[in-house]
Design a protein around this motif. Sequence first.
Motif, PDB file in Angstrom:
ATOM      1  N   SER A 105       0.682  -7.587  27.140  1.00  0.00           N
ATOM      2  CA  SER A 105       1.814  -7.721  28.055  1.00  0.00           C
ATOM      3  C   SER A 105       3.024  -8.327  27.331  1.00  0.00           C
ATOM      4  N   LEU A 106       2.770  -9.291  26.461  1.00  0.00           N
ATOM      5  CA  LEU A 106       3.848  -9.857  25.645  1.00  0.00           C
ATOM      6  C   LEU A 106       4.498  -8.766  24.803  1.00  0.00           C
ATOM      7  N   ALA A 167       3.939 -12.676  31.305  1.00  0.00           N
ATOM      8  CA  ALA A 167       3.891 -12.496  29.854  1.00  0.00           C
ATOM      9  C   ALA A 167       4.936 -11.480  29.398  1.00  0.00           C
ATOM     10  N   ALA A 168       5.145 -10.425  30.188  1.00  0.00           N
ATOM     11  CA  ALA A 168       6.140  -9.409  29.828  1.00  0.00           C
ATOM     12  C   ALA A 168       7.544 -10.005  29.814  1.00  0.00           C
ATOM     13  N   SER A 176      11.501 -11.124  21.882  1.00  0.00           N
ATOM     14  CA  SER A 176      12.291 -10.015  21.348  1.00  0.00           C
ATOM     15  C   SER A 176      13.201 -10.460  20.213  1.00  0.00           C
ATOM     16  N   ALA A 177      13.509 -11.758  20.149  1.00  0.00           N
ATOM     17  CA  ALA A 177      14.337 -12.286  19.058  1.00  0.00           C
ATOM     18  C   ALA A 177      13.536 -12.486  17.782  1.00  0.00           C
ATOM     19  N   ILE A 185       1.473 -10.674  16.808  1.00  0.00           N
ATOM     20  CA  ILE A 185       0.701 -10.755  18.051  1.00  0.00           C
ATOM     21  C   ILE A 185      -0.035  -9.441  18.301  1.00  0.00           C
ATOM     22  N   MET A 186       0.645  -8.325  18.046  1.00  0.00           N
ATOM     23  CA  MET A 186       0.015  -7.021  18.263  1.00  0.00           C
ATOM     24  C   MET A 186      -1.186  -6.837  17.341  1.00  0.00           C
TER      25      MET A 186
END
Length: 235
Positions: A105-106, A167-168, A176-177, A185-186
């Motif tokens: 979700s992040l 989380a999104a 995003s920064a 994380i992915m």
Amino acid sequence: MLVLTLVAGMAMPAGALLARVERIHPHWLETEFRHAVVAFGGGALLSAVALVLVPQGAARLQAGTAALCFAGGGLAFMALDMLLYRLKTQAGQLAAMLSDFIPESLALGAAFAFGSQGGALLLAGLMALQNLPEGFNAFRELNGDRGRRAGQAIRAFTLMALLGPVAALTGYFWLSAYPELVSGIMLFAAGGILYSVFQDIAPQAVLKRHWAPPMGAVLGFLLGIIGHMLTGHGA
């Protein structure tokens, strides 16, 4: 973004509701169906690793950093598995479900911030595909199949689904920064998912003298491939 993560998360209580169907006749069909659901979830998880998490995660990192993140995810999930075993809890599948749902979700929120609409849609679809059988398996593992306990489990799964949009939003406004952190994380999630597939999911999918359940894994991965192509990533 919020709708996608919420829909993906609501697949968890949907899987739990499916698990409450106690009697599928004949008995061999009930047994084979349960194993096929497990295998389908494994196939969907593998497609998320192979088609989204690893390619997008490795794109922004050096090989050594990517390897550390991926291996770290596997080691972290192994440590969690060992801890749950020592605590003698039946919540292993539940913990694994949350452990991959939150990082994904992040990453989905960050993907929207990066402008990667196709990748975000693909990831959301794969999350829903994997959360449905994971919710099914977690519900069975908790043995919450009757009465008040079953209702409590489904309510808990519904509340957990709300963590997805939170989380999104975190990924969209903060992570995003830091694109390299998102990539880490992915890959961390990918390593943990791969550990879970071979530690928990694949062994449960095996059924002696039955050959249909492994096709569940094929179908789960196939849906990932179709989504990959439809979102333009297979071109």
